[in-house]
Design a protein around this motif. Structure first.
Motif, mmCIF file in Angstrom:
data_model
loop_
_atom_site.group_PDB
_atom_site.id
_atom_site.type_symbol
_atom_site.label_atom_id
_atom_site.label_comp_id
_atom_site.label_asym_id
_atom_site.label_seq_id
_atom_site.Cartn_x
_atom_site.Cartn_y
_atom_site.Cartn_z
ATOM 1 N N ILE A 91 51.640 18.655 48.758
ATOM 2 C CA ILE A 91 51.877 19.204 49.567
ATOM 3 C C ILE A 91 52.948 19.095 50.413
ATOM 4 C CG2 ILE A 91 50.787 19.366 51.935
ATOM 5 C CD1 ILE A 91 47.883 19.196 50.455
ATOM 6 N N LYS A 92 52.849 17.523 50.870
ATOM 7 C CA LYS A 92 54.676 16.940 51.280
ATOM 8 C C LYS A 92 55.866 17.928 50.956
ATOM 9 C CE LYS A 92 55.398 12.663 51.203
ATOM 10 N NZ LYS A 92 56.125 12.116 52.398
ATOM 11 N N THR A 93 56.083 18.376 49.264
ATOM 12 C CA THR A 93 57.208 18.954 49.620
ATOM 13 C C THR A 93 57.879 20.311 50.648
ATOM 14 O OG1 THR A 93 56.804 20.800 47.963
ATOM 15 C CG2 THR A 93 57.357 17.801 46.887
ATOM 16 N N GLY A 94 55.995 20.813 50.946
ATOM 17 C CA GLY A 94 56.287 22.568 51.502
ATOM 18 C C GLY A 94 56.742 23.113 50.492
ATOM 19 N N ASP A 95 57.042 23.243 48.896
ATOM 20 C CA ASP A 95 57.568 24.112 48.273
ATOM 21 C C ASP A 95 56.676 24.842 48.451
ATOM 22 O OD1 ASP A 95 58.172 25.384 46.410
ATOM 23 O OD2 ASP A 95 59.977 24.010 45.279
#
Length: 340
Positions: A277-281
């Protein structure tokens, strides 16, 4: 037979392995220190290992092998251990002297007593450099009875802020062999498998409330460094899938033993999910969804157990707003507990 084998995986560990080994040597003749030189080629790790074996015959043994990664080194340690109990100490970590002697005294008493145990738990301390909160200890007195053997019926509910890592664990060596534990080679984060699969055969436990394991955090190349973890998400994901795929092996386990294993799986799946989730990818967000779908396909009952808990619900908050809440909560937990 030795009382305790301590496996020390070493890979280009010249800068810190001697400090580690010096803290293990006071175990004396009851202890076997098994140095696994995992294909070191860039420094004097092989020579240092051989020097310690020459100076301390009967206590230190060395196995030189081609590089297999941390999991492969641990596998080698299990295969070659001569101790009744088995512990892993990474070469940049160390043991607390007083706690070490208390652990050995406890193991001697257990061996000569009437009840054999499958695992002994102790605490571990994060030793951090360049942080406001340098030392923080994970302990378990709220959850486990102390200073005596106990079974699963006496384990109290473990909250989502606690779980037992490799650093807390001393297994009975034969249990590891009976469960057939084989960690993947050339893969990071396999310590999660080590602290998960063997519990399918654990019945009798013991908790000693001492801070034995000193876990160093500070090297930029460590696997727990956030930048490194983000770059190795594929390996974290692989380990998570392997843990899910083990669920059919524990289908017949019931009660608190099953609850504990699902609790651990929940923690690891939540960590994997929040990192993606932190990557936003968008591609990794899709893989997060696939991970949870895989869990549901492999074992629907376990999926609903994991999904209905506070972590399972929190990590699956819908939409961009939900993802922002998840990242905010993660950052708050970082500040509170001082982890990466």
């Amino acid at each position: 037979m030795k009382l305790l084998t301590i496996a020390v995986p070493c890979y280009n560990s010249e800068a810190y392995m001697e400090h580690c080994l010096e803290t293990l040597l006071p175990g004396g003749e009851d202890v076997e220190i098994l140095i696994i030189d995992d294909g070191s080629a860039k420094d004097r790790t092989p020579e240092i290992a051989d020097e310690y074996a020459a100076r301390h015959p009967g206590i230190v043994r060395v196995i030189h092998q081609e590089n297999k990664g941390h999991g492969g080194a641990v596998n080698t340690g299990i295969d070659n251990a001569r101790g009744l109990f088995f512990k892993v100490c990474d070469s940049d970590d160390w043991f607390d002297a007083d706690a070490y002697q208390k652990v050995l005294e406890t193991l001697r008493r257990i061996v000569h007593g009437s009840v054999m145990i499958d695992v002994l738990f102790s605490n571990y301390t994060y030793n951090k450099e360049n942080r406001k909160v340098k030392n923080w200890t994970m302990h378990y007195e709220k959850f486990f009875p102390q200073d005596r053997p106990f079974g699963w019926n006496e384990v109290r509910h473990i909250d989502f802020t606690h779980y037992v890592l490799m650093h807390s664990i001393i297994y009975r060596t034969q249990l590891l062999r009976d469960v057939g534990l084989r960690l993947p080679e050339h893969t990071f984060y396999v310590d999660n498998i080590y602290a998960y699969e063997p519990f399918s055969m654990v019945h009798t436990m013991y908790y000693l409330n001492v801070n034995l394991y000193q876990y160093y955090i500070g090297r930029p190349d460590q696997s727990v460094n956030m930048d490194v973890m983000m770059g190795r998400l594929d390996q974290q994901l692989r380990v998570n899938y392997l843990m899910i795929d083990y669920l059919p092996q524990i289908r017949n386990i019931r009660g608190k033993q099953k609850d504990y294993m699902l609790h651990y799986l929940t923690i690891i799946t939540a960590i994997t999910s929040v990192l993606m989730i932190k990557t936003g990818d968008p591609e990794l967000l899709r893989k997060k969804k696939e991970l949870w779908q895989h869990l549901k396909q492999v074992d629907p009952h376990s999926y609903y157990w994991v999904r209905r808990g506070i972590l399972g619900q929190g990590i699956n908050l819908p939409g961009k707003g939900g993802r922002k809440v998840i990242i905010f909560c993660y950052r708050m937990a970082q500040k509170l507990f001082g982890f990466e």
